[in-house]
Design an enzyme around this catalytic site. Structure first.
Site, short mmCIF file in Angstrom:
data_model
loop_
_atom_site.label_atom_id
_atom_site.label_comp_id
_atom_site.label_asym_id
_atom_site.label_seq_id
_atom_site.Cartn_x
_atom_site.Cartn_y
_atom_site.Cartn_z
N CYS A 63 43.72 41.90 35.64
CA CYS A 63 43.44 42.97 36.62
C CYS A 63 42.51 42.35 37.66
O CYS A 63 42.50 41.13 37.83
CB CYS A 63 42.83 44.20 35.94
SG CYS A 63 41.18 43.93 35.26
N GLN A 64 41.71 43.15 38.35
CA GLN A 64 40.84 42.60 39.38
C GLN A 64 39.65 41.85 38.79
O GLN A 64 39.33 40.76 39.21
CB GLN A 64 40.36 43.71 40.33
CG GLN A 64 39.67 43.17 41.57
CD GLN A 64 40.56 42.27 42.41
OE1 GLN A 64 41.74 42.55 42.62
NE2 GLN A 64 40.01 41.17 42.90
#
Length: 98
Positions: A63-64
């Site tokens: 994810c980020q």
């Protein structure tokens, strides 16, 4: 929970032809760039799209920054999948983007 750093993942990608990577960021976030070959399944849709995944394979989840991917890893492990969290996520990714 199994985890790997973005640097370790990049080395694996350089040495192997293809690794199954699931990017659980939202579609708009992925438009800014993703790891080449990564499959985008936003975290909120994972429950509904996990039928697209193969329990015989090991997936790398990104994810980020690592928070949503760790949630996804816990969920998928509970469902019987083999998954590895990418610690630091795309914020720490220095490799190519698609």
């Amino acid at each position: 929970m199994n985890s790997i750093t973005p640097v370790e993942l990049q080395k694996k990608l350089e040495n192997e032809e293809a690794l199954p990577i699931i990017d659980v960021r939202e579609t708009a976030e992925v438009k800014t760039g993703k790891i080449p070959g990564a499959n985008n399944i936003p975290l909120g849709l994972l429950e509904f799209r996990m039928n697209e995944l193969d329990k015989a394979m090991q997936y790398f989840v990104v994810c980020q920054s690592g928070g949503r991917s760790s949630q996804a890893v816990r969920f998928l492990e509970y469902q019987g999948f083999k998954v590895v969290n990418v610690d630091g996520g795309m914020s720490a990714w220095k490799g190519q983007l698609q």
